[in-house]
Motif scaffolding. Structure first.
Motif, PDB file in Angstrom:
ATOM      1  N   TRP A  46      10.584  16.808  -0.274  1.00  0.00           N
ATOM      2  CA  TRP A  46       9.274  16.160   0.143  1.00  0.00           C
ATOM      3  C   TRP A  46       8.195  16.874  -0.682  1.00  0.00           C
ATOM      4  N   LEU A  67      -3.458   8.561  -2.887  1.00  0.00           N
ATOM      5  CA  LEU A  67      -2.383   9.367  -1.947  1.00  0.00           C
ATOM      6  C   LEU A  67      -1.247   9.419  -2.855  1.00  0.00           C
ATOM      7  N   ALA A 106       3.119  10.135  -1.854  1.00  0.00           N
ATOM      8  CA  ALA A 106       4.184  10.716  -1.060  1.00  0.00           C
ATOM      9  C   ALA A 106       5.536  10.538  -1.808  1.00  0.00           C
ATOM     10  N   LEU A 142       5.559   6.918  -3.974  1.00  0.00           N
ATOM     11  CA  LEU A 142       4.612   5.913  -3.395  1.00  0.00           C
ATOM     12  C   LEU A 142       3.228   6.401  -3.525  1.00  0.00           C
ATOM     13  N   PRO A 201      -0.224   4.935  -2.973  1.00  0.00           N
ATOM     14  CA  PRO A 201      -1.270   4.201  -2.596  1.00  0.00           C
ATOM     15  C   PRO A 201      -2.796   4.752  -2.708  1.00  0.00           C
ATOM     16  N   PHE A 240      -7.364   3.724  -2.514  1.00  0.00           N
ATOM     17  CA  PHE A 240      -8.283   2.948  -2.134  1.00  0.00           C
ATOM     18  C   PHE A 240      -9.558   3.435  -2.850  1.00  0.00           C
ATOM     19  N   GLY A 286      -7.911  -1.942  -3.460  1.00  0.00           N
ATOM     20  CA  GLY A 286      -6.727  -1.031  -3.085  1.00  0.00           C
ATOM     21  C   GLY A 286      -5.685  -1.650  -3.583  1.00  0.00           C
ATOM     22  N   GLY A 287      -4.722  -0.463  -3.607  1.00  0.00           N
ATOM     23  CA  GLY A 287      -3.276  -0.927  -4.165  1.00  0.00           C
ATOM     24  C   GLY A 287      -2.366   0.337  -4.023  1.00  0.00           C
ATOM     25  N   VAL A 305      -5.260  -5.148  -4.920  1.00  0.00           N
ATOM     26  CA  VAL A 305      -6.033  -6.211  -4.535  1.00  0.00           C
ATOM     27  C   VAL A 305      -7.612  -5.840  -4.384  1.00  0.00           C
ATOM     28  N   MET A 335       2.757   6.968   5.700  1.00  0.00           N
ATOM     29  CA  MET A 335       3.104   5.859   4.661  1.00  0.00           C
ATOM     30  C   MET A 335       2.510   4.761   5.528  1.00  0.00           C
ATOM     31  N   SER A 366      -1.229   4.398   5.838  1.00  0.00           N
ATOM     32  CA  SER A 366      -1.937   4.103   4.776  1.00  0.00           C
ATOM     33  C   SER A 366      -1.957   2.254   4.432  1.00  0.00           C
ATOM     34  N   LEU A 421      -4.871  -0.245   4.257  1.00  0.00           N
ATOM     35  CA  LEU A 421      -4.991  -1.302   3.124  1.00  0.00           C
ATOM     36  C   LEU A 421      -5.240  -2.417   3.631  1.00  0.00           C
ATOM     37  N   LEU A 453      -8.311  -3.226   5.498  1.00  0.00           N
ATOM     38  CA  LEU A 453      -9.637  -3.461   4.647  1.00  0.00           C
ATOM     39  C   LEU A 453      -9.610  -4.702   3.660  1.00  0.00           C
ATOM     40  N   VAL A 454      -8.545  -5.108   3.375  1.00  0.00           N
ATOM     41  CA  VAL A 454      -8.377  -6.364   2.638  1.00  0.00           C
ATOM     42  C   VAL A 454      -8.679  -7.637   3.616  1.00  0.00           C
TER      43      VAL A 454
END
Lengths: 780, 255
Positions: free
Chosen positions: A544, A591, A593, A604, A606, A608, A643-644, A667, B1, B4, B8, B11-12
């Motif tokens: 990890w 972030l 992971a 992954l 993500p 914001f 965010g995405g 988005v 995971m 988050s 997200l 927030l959308v």
């Protein structure tokens, strides 16, 4: 001048000399041997042929059959890379005090990405310890030859896209950010080329880009406020291994009869090495699988499926000279890039059937077109001061960008039709940077400064931005450290000052060329702000890895946002700047992971972002007074959120089989207009399968882009599409010779599709149809 | 995971809800545009008055109508360019339905030939309509005159594929004729919905200094075999050395 007494000056000079000489005294005295032992992590056997690179001196050596290497080094701080094919690369920081032994265990892996060191340039943190995500693309001769321009190469990376204007012009897009929100660093120097323009492509020879790195997310500390969306770095060529090396690449693409040729050669002798590269590409009008397109309720022809006047030529020359000594290294780069690019005539006025329907010669580059010349000079000086190295950079760039078209088409009846320079922009930029790594106790800190002076002059019968000059100065300090065995942190602070000055911009009014209309007011703005970032990485086990990064970034408005006032062709919009705009302020959380084993990696990412006052073009509900120009759009500011996430998988279920998948979702929303941002990349997925056997490699790929229904005002939605590709390559190496042959097909089923991130989207023009690429590369 | 992803989504959701009034994304519409009560085959003479009537509509609030008048002289350089009719006018609007009426003066002197109106409409939220383009011909008496004796365009004129299309008649001008352009392209029906590539095009340069007449029978028009059956527009444009264009347009039936 009398304020600074000579006594004071003398004291300063004396202290400085003392400091430097102490350093040199240190350097002259101590030297020793570093014993490196590299072993297989599972079997503890010594590993032969591990490439060990000393970052500071650029030395490259290999371990012997027992996995040992004895390196002669002067005392000091060093950063070492350990790389070997089929093993996960490692890097270490070392304080060398004369006699030391270093033991490194390398774990086997099938994941190619893990075989190379990908690290942040200044802090020297690899992907295992850095809190940011860095992606690498190392296009070998043949795969690089697949694509016409740099932008297309980048699309395969998750979170990275390109905004293209036909074939030949493309800009990198990182998580939807582009232009002045993404920094492009070409072999050390920040690329300056009127990048605020949506149809201004990258003026870099794609054949020159042998190794590319992309940093996703805020990177302002290292690369300046322009990098708040991310940075694209084209690394300098590695040192030649042999006294003389040469390579040759050629590529042919069927869709637009594109021919690309590039020849490079490198020379090394004692402490000196030099390289040169010459490239040329020429391509004709490209073809689409459609015979007509619909625009404004009209059905217009695409004769022979050919988009008129989309041909182009690119010529590029690049040379490098470098000297390496024990306490001093210097590199000099001189490059020249020249491009002539045709623009589809329907995109710069009301498209007329008889005009766009008559494609004429497929090879000629007629009006309207872009002509760009980019000249670059750059030097990097590395000077050893005591235990550390001082890095100094200097650079000069001239970007001469001309948009050529017939004056009559823009209402300039009185102009002779031989005045074809519509908009000329010449920008000279000078850069001076310095970086120094120091140790405060055990803490490693990099301090640096970046100075830039830019001046732009305009020409032509059209007006968009005034003559201006800009001065930008940055000061930063970044650091890293470890908290226990599994935690690492990095962060820093950067302060930036920018001053933009422009005289009032005037130009002839279209209906009376002897008149002078005020187009932009005089501007004298200065901005100063700071950027900060901090991040953590946590690796609890070999399986990890977790990362978190927060940043406060800002960006001063650019000249177009402050002072533009003219029609931007290709959008039919009249764009108007606002001299009172404030810098953008952004709060960003990234972030990650990651899970990794010998045969697979899952990641992954993500994120914001929140911008307090994002600068964007807003339709004013008023028309431009200019002839045949549409609505007036004004630069305004509003808060936005985005965010995405990207999801990446790389898997080798069998030794010969490689599966990789990259998915990205995004988005965003402008909180004032309550609409999405324009040119937001649609959610998409790219899956690639590769089968490797001996010298052969066979691959299939599938790209699925979802419909983009989140659009800005007056922006069209784009339907979903699937694209398929296949490739076959043959690579043979014997001795130091490497031969590569490549055959691939893009858009295998010749699908007509629309790209949301295309400047021709506004005309509903489909993208390139089936393209068969044949490439040959030879290196020795 | 999971956290988050939830953050997200939250927030959308937050961003999309809280809408007090919906965002106006609907484009306004140019319902109809008429010049002298016509929407096609418009001819104006130098010094004439052109009566403009444009009907507009929007779901919330109209803002502005822009009219551009521009020549369609194919981008070629022309003679006395200062008298080409170029005009840009912006009309302020309000409400959801509006009709713009205006009386435009066709200038005199003016270069004769093909021109177009382009109408653009924007509403108060900044939504843009599709633009509306209307072609028209300007005459000033000094442009080329057409006297076509054959074929008889008052009834349907057949144009068989693969065969020569013969014409008889003359083009006359009070000045020296410089260029003759012949083009056959898909017919723009009254709804102006289709514009195809020309199936035939020819440009004849008259190098003489006193070509005041041109014999139409010297044209070598051939209807290509590959053309699709249908109605096409035959366009003959004659430019004299003063820059005036005389335009002849007629419909032919390719079969």
């Amino acid at each position: 001048m009398e304020m600074i007494s000579s006594a004071f000056l003398n004291r300063v000079l004396f202290s400085l000399t003392l400091l430097l000489s102490t350093g040199f005294v240190f350097a002259q005295n101590s030297e020793g041997t570093l014993r490196c032992h590299v072993m297989h992590a599972n079997t503890a056997e010594g590993l032969e042929g591990v490439r060990i690179t000393v970052h500071e001196t650029n030395q490259v050596r290999y371990t012997n059959s027992d996995g040992w290497l004895f390196l002669k080094l002067k005392n000091g701080h060093y950063h070492l890379h350990f790389e070997k094919e089929s093993f996960a690369a490692q890097d270490i920081d070392l304080v060398f005090t004369g006699k030391q032994e270093v033991i490194v265990m390398l774990s086997p892996t099938r994941i190619e990405l893990s075989e190379l060191i990908i690290e942040d340039a200044y802090l020297r943190m690899g992907s295992a310890t850095s809190s940011k995500e860095v992606l690498a693309l190392n296009p070998e001769g043949f795969s690089q030859a697949k694509n016409l321009d740099l932008g297309s190469l980048l699309e395969s990376l998750p979170g990275v896209n390109m905004l293209n204007t036909g074939m030949g012009i493309s800009k990198p897009v990182i998580r939807g950010f582009m232009g002045n929100r993404v920094a492009v660093i070409d072999q050390g120097i920040k690329q300056e080329g009127q990048q605020w323009g949506m149809d201004h492509g990258l003026e870099i020879d794609p054949f020159q880009a042998q190794r590319i790195e992309i940093v996703k997310g805020p990177s302002a500390l290292q690369y300046g406020s322009d990098a708040l969306g991310g940075a694209l770095k084209i690394l300098a060529d590695p040192l030649p291994l042999y006294p003389y090396e040469a390579s040759f690449q050629s590529v042919y693409q069927s869709n637009n009869n594109a021919i690309g040729l590039s020849a490079a050669s490198a020379f090394k002798r004692k402490n000196f090495n030099a390289s040169i590269r010459l490239s040329r590409r020429q391509y004709q009008d490209f073809r689409v699988p459609a015979e007509s397109f619909t625009y404004n309720g009209f059905i217009l022809p695409i004769t022979d499926g050919t988009l008129k006047n989309t041909a182009g030529t690119i010529n590029a020359l690049s040379t490098n000279f470098a000297w390496q000594f024990e306490d001093y290294r210097a590199r000099y780069l001189v490059s020249y890039y020249d491009q002539k690019q045709g623009l589809y005539p329907g995109a710069t006025g009301v498209p007329r059937a008889y005009d766009v329907g008559q494609i004429g010669s497929r090879a000629d580059i007629d009006f309207p077109r872009q002509e760009i010349q980019h000249f670059k000079f750059y030097t990097l000086q590395n000077i050893r001061l005591g235990q550390h190295w001082l890095e100094l950079e200097g650079g000069f760039q001239r970007n001469d960008r001309a948009e050529m078209s017939l004056p009559h088409a823009h209402g300039f009846e009185e102009l002779d039709s031989s005045s074809t320079l519509a908009l000329g922009l010449i920008q000279d930029s000078y850069q001076l940077n310095g970086r120094y790594r120091l140790h405060w106790g055990k803490q490693e800190i990099v301090i640096g400064t970046a100075q830039q002076l830019k001046s732009n002059s305009r020409d032509g019968f059209e007006y968009l931005i005034p003559d201006f000059w800009a001065y930008q100065s940055g000061l930063f300090a970044i650091s890293k450290g470890a908290l226990g065995k599994n935690w690492h942190w990095d962060g820093g602070l950067r302060w930036e000052f920018k001053q933009l000055m422009a005289k009032a911009g005037t130009s002839a009014w279209w209906s009376n060329i002897d008149s002078l209309a005020l187009r932009s007011p005089a501007i004298d703005r200065s901005f100063s702000n700071f950027a900060a970032a901090a991040g953590l990485s946590f690796k609890p086990s070999p399986l990890w890895l977790f990362k978190a990064h927060i940043a406060r970034s800002f960006r001063a408005p650019n000249i177009a946002e402050l002072a533009s006032n003219g029609v931007h062709h290709g959008t039919f919009r009249h764009e108007q700047g606002d001299a009172s705009l404030n810098p953008e302020l952004a709060w960003q959380i990234d972030l990650q992971a990651e899970a990794q084993r010998e045969t697979w990696i899952l990641r992954l990412s993500p994120y914001f972002y929140y911008f307090e006052n994002y600068i964007f073009l807003r339709p004013s509900a008023r028309f431009s007074p200019l002839p045949e120009a549409g609505q007036l759009y004004r630069y305004e500011q509003a808060p936005i959120i985005q965010g995405g996430a990207e999801f990446f998988l790389d898997w080798h279920p069998l030794e010969n089989l490689h599966i990789s998948n990259a998915m990205e979702v995004l988005v965003n929303q402008n909180l004032d207009t309550r609409l999405a941002l324009p040119f937001s990349p649609p959610w998409n997925n790219r899956l690639a399968l590769n089968w490797e056997s001996g010298f052969w490699n066979f691959g299939l790929n599938w790209q699925w882009a979802l419909a983009q229904e989140r659009v800005d005002r007056n922006e069209q939605m784009t339907p979903a599409y699937h694209l398929f590709g296949a490739e076959l390559s043959y690579q043979k190496a014997w001795g130091r010779h490497k031969l590569g042959l490549h055959l691939s097909a893009q858009n295998l089923f010749n699908r007509a599709y629309l790209r949301h991130l295309s400047r021709y989207r506004i005309l509903n023009l489909p993208e390139q149809g089936r393209n068969v690429v044949v490439g040959l590369s030879y290196k020795f | 995971m999971k956290k988050s992803a939830l953050l997200l989504l939250g927030l959308v959701f937050l961003a999309s809800c809280g809408k007090d009034d919906p965002v106006d994304n609907t484009a306004p519409l140019i319902v109809e545009a008429l010049v002298n009560s016509e929407d096609h085959d418009i001819e104006l003479n130098a010094g004439d008055k052109a009566f403009l009537q444009v009907q507009l509509s929007d779901n919330e609030q109209l803002s502005e109508l822009k009219m551009d008048i521009h020549d369609l002289f194919d981008g070629h350089s022309h003679g006395k360019s200062s008298s080409v009719w170029e005009m840009t006018k912006i009309y302020s609007l309000s409400g959801t339905e509006s009709t713009v009426s205006d009386s435009l003066d066709v200038p005199s002197p003016v270069v004769a030939g093909p021109y177009h109106f382009v109408f653009r409409l924007v509403d108060a939220s900044g939504n843009e309509s599709e633009f509306k383009e209307m072609e028209f011909i300007v005459k000033n008496g000094s442009e080329a005159q057409f006297n076509v004796s054959s074929p008889d365009f008052s009834s349907e004129v057949p144009a068989p594929k693969g065969q020569a299309f013969d014409m008889e008649g003359t083009i006359t001008d009070d000045q020296d004729l410089a260029e003759i352009l012949v083009r056959i392209s898909e017919d723009e029906e009254h709804s102006h919905k289709k514009s195809g590539a020309p199936i035939y095009e020819d440009e004849i340069d008259l190098s003489g200094t006193n070509d005041t007449s041109f014999d139409l029978s010297t044209l070598n028009i051939t209807i290509p075999n590959t053309a699709e059956t249908g109605y096409y527009k035959l366009l003959i444009s004659a430019k004299d050395n003063e820059g005036n264009y005389g335009v002849f347009e007629a419909e032919i039936h390719v079969m």
